[in-house]
Design a protein around this motif. Structure first.
Motif: not given
Length: 560
Positions: A24-33, A358-372, A401-405
């Protein structure tokens, strides 16, 4: 450090620095903190421990459809075909991307990818880097992330809880605003503010006394998500790896499934090969079948372990294919080229988790989960070998990808910093150690490979008492890393037990002596737990569909 100084702002926060978090870190915009938070060093999680490999239908005789069919069959009727197909379709792209990042998958004498076969797979489709695939992937992703300037590594920080607008008493729809994290060096709790948080914290297998997992797999992401109102699913399906080394000096060392894929046989002490009695695929049966078979034979004969033997294969071949395992065993006085390896099952993988799309979104807006940490429907009632690293990469990329868009308002609210003005230092640390051991022992005894209604009732009663005791301790004393993990483990233990009690059948990784039969396909259902503070589906946003975009090539690199 003042309260104000302890609040740090980020465009995104990633909890966990294994394959899912780093992808995920590799895929986020490079200028993001971006903050990357890890309990210890970034490579201390499960990814670096993964031996076997990553599944992908890249062989001419294989196909995406075959990968999907095998995964569905291993999932014992509960896999989500859409999720499985999306991940399987992305697998060849992930293999190519990893090659471009520098992962040097093992090749044969013709310089073609060497593919192994593991349990549940009917084709050779497991790409690997000898027997240390996870380490190679971890190192390559780590290097790629460190090449990005605005990536901030917060090592030796443990997430305590998520910050939400509802918990802060703010008006409007509930959403994530950041995370409280304990700085283990200073002992202070810091506030990380962000409108986007990814839970990539791994599984919850330390809830059991015996596990193949690193120390940090204590279900933190699952527990935190549950506490803020996210649903969880299928936590009764805890996978026990059939072959963990039985040795007093290496209790968590895994003997890769690839050893069985390359001809290793499971034997009783008298040399009897027993797996053909349990499944047509013998040693290559799905892991739940193999683990139960070993458990059955150990209990039937009163054994401490069984044997895994690959000594009938050419010694040079064994050393070449399993250099890490061979070296470790030799240090322990076991030569796998000449003698059998003592093995036992151990808790290995959490197939359920926080429900996501399938974009990693949980029930809480802004909160994602991935992997195990997440439940996407990929694994169903049993994970097929080597689909886990693949899932981490695909879903980590999808979440990025979803976080970025997606448009999310920035988390600019004035947040309350962590308040410990009414707590004291504990003078009874022994309570934490005692509860930690008690919880893991009764989970092993009552909620392990084989369960029953009586065992589950006993576990539920003890889990509830422990949760109450731990919560009172948490409320009264200054927190420590052990207390944070114990609190999360007790939460997850309760969720696992509740899921197991709701399933009135035996399916996949869940086997109940009182309900030994499997319900017919039309009655197959996920076990979904809904927290009291879940807002209800009608209030949730409609997430967009998931797509796998083409992955950018890196100049000067070789493709896999």
């Amino acid at each position: 450090m003042s309260m104000a100084e302890r609040i740090q702002d980020y465009d995104a926060i990633i909890l966990g620095t294994g394959a899912a978090g780093l992808a995920a870190a590799v895929g986020l915009p490079s200028h993001w903190r971006v903050a990357l938070v890890s309990k210890g060093q970034p490579d201390a999680g499960s990814t670096a421990w993964a031996q076997g490999g990553m599944s992908a239908a890249v062989d001419a005789g294989d196909s995406i459809d075959a990968h999907v069919r095998d995964t569905l069959e291993a999932g014992a009727g509960l896999g989500d075909e859409m999720a499985i197909r999306r991940v399987a379709e992305a697998a060849p792209k992930m293999a190519q991307w990893l090659g471009e990042l520098g992962v040097a998958f093992t090749r044969d004498a013709r310089n073609e990818l060497h593919l192994t076969q593991e349990g549940g797979h009917r084709h050779r489709r497991v790409l690997h880097v000898a027997d240390a695939t996870g380490r190679a992937i971890q190192d390559s992703l780590d290097k790629a992330v460190r090449a990005q300037a605005e990536r901030h590594w917060l090592t030796n920080h443990i997430a305590v809880d998520l910050i939400t607008s509802r918990r802060q008493g703010l008006p409007g729809d509930n959403r994530v605003l950041g995370v409280y994290v304990l700085n283990q060096q200073s002992g202070q709790v810091e506030t990380l503010r962000s409108p986007r948080v990814l839970l990539a914290t791994g599984g919850a297998n330390k809830v059991y006394l015996y596990t193949s997992n690193p120390e940090g797999n204590t279900g933190d992401g699952i527990a935190m998500a549950w506490r803020v109102g996210c649903r969880v699913a299928n936590l009764e399906f805890m996978q026990f790896h059939p072959t963990c080394l039985f040795h007093p000096d290496a209790r968590s060392f895994l003997i890769s499934e690839a050893v069985r894929g390359e001809g290793g046989q499971l034997l009783l002490p008298d040399g009897d090969r027993f797996m053909p009695r349990f499944h047509p695929q013998a040693e290559l049966a799905p892991r739940d079948v193999v683990a139960r078979a070993i458990d059955h034979e150990m209990k039937r004969l009163g054994l401490e372990h069984v044997l895994l033997d690959i000594s009938h294969q050419p010694a040079d071949q064994v050393r070449r294919q399993f250099p890490t395992i061979h070296e470790r065993l030799m240090k322990l006085g076991i030569d796998m080229t000449r003698e059998a390896i003592p093995v036992v099952p151990a808790a290995h993988y959490t197939c359920g988790g926080v429900i996501t799309d399938l974009a990693g979104r949980t029930d809480l807006p802004g909160l994602y989960a991935a992997g195990e940490t997440a439940h996407t429907g990929l694994h169903g009632a049993n994970r097929m070998a080597s689909n886990s690293l693949l899932e981490c990469l695909v879903m980590g990329r999808a979440a990025a990808e979803d976080m970025s868009e997606i448009e999310l308002p920035p988390a600019r609210e004035s947040l309350r910093a962590w308040d410990e003005s009414r707590v004291t230092d504990s003078d009874e640390e022994i309570v934490v150690k005692h509860n930690w051991l008690e919880l893991r022992r009764f989970m092993w005894d009552y909620v392990g490979i084989v369960r029953s209604e009586k065992r589950l009732r006993r576990a539920a009663a003890r889990a509830e008492l422990l949760r109450s005791e731990i919560q009172a301790y948490y409320a009264g004393f200054r927190i420590t890393p052990d207390l944070v993990e114990l609190r999360n483990l007790s939460e997850v233990a309760n969720l696992v037990i509740r899921c197991a009690q709701r399933r009135r059948e035996s399916r996949g990784l869940h086997y109940n002596l009182d309900w030994p039969d499997t319900l017919p396909p039309e009655r197959a259902r996920d076990t979904v737990l809904v927290p009291p503070n879940w807002p209800g589906r009608e209030q949730l946003p409609q997430w967009p569909s998931f797509t796998v975009h083409s992955l950018p090539a890196q100049s000067g690199s070789e493709s896999a």
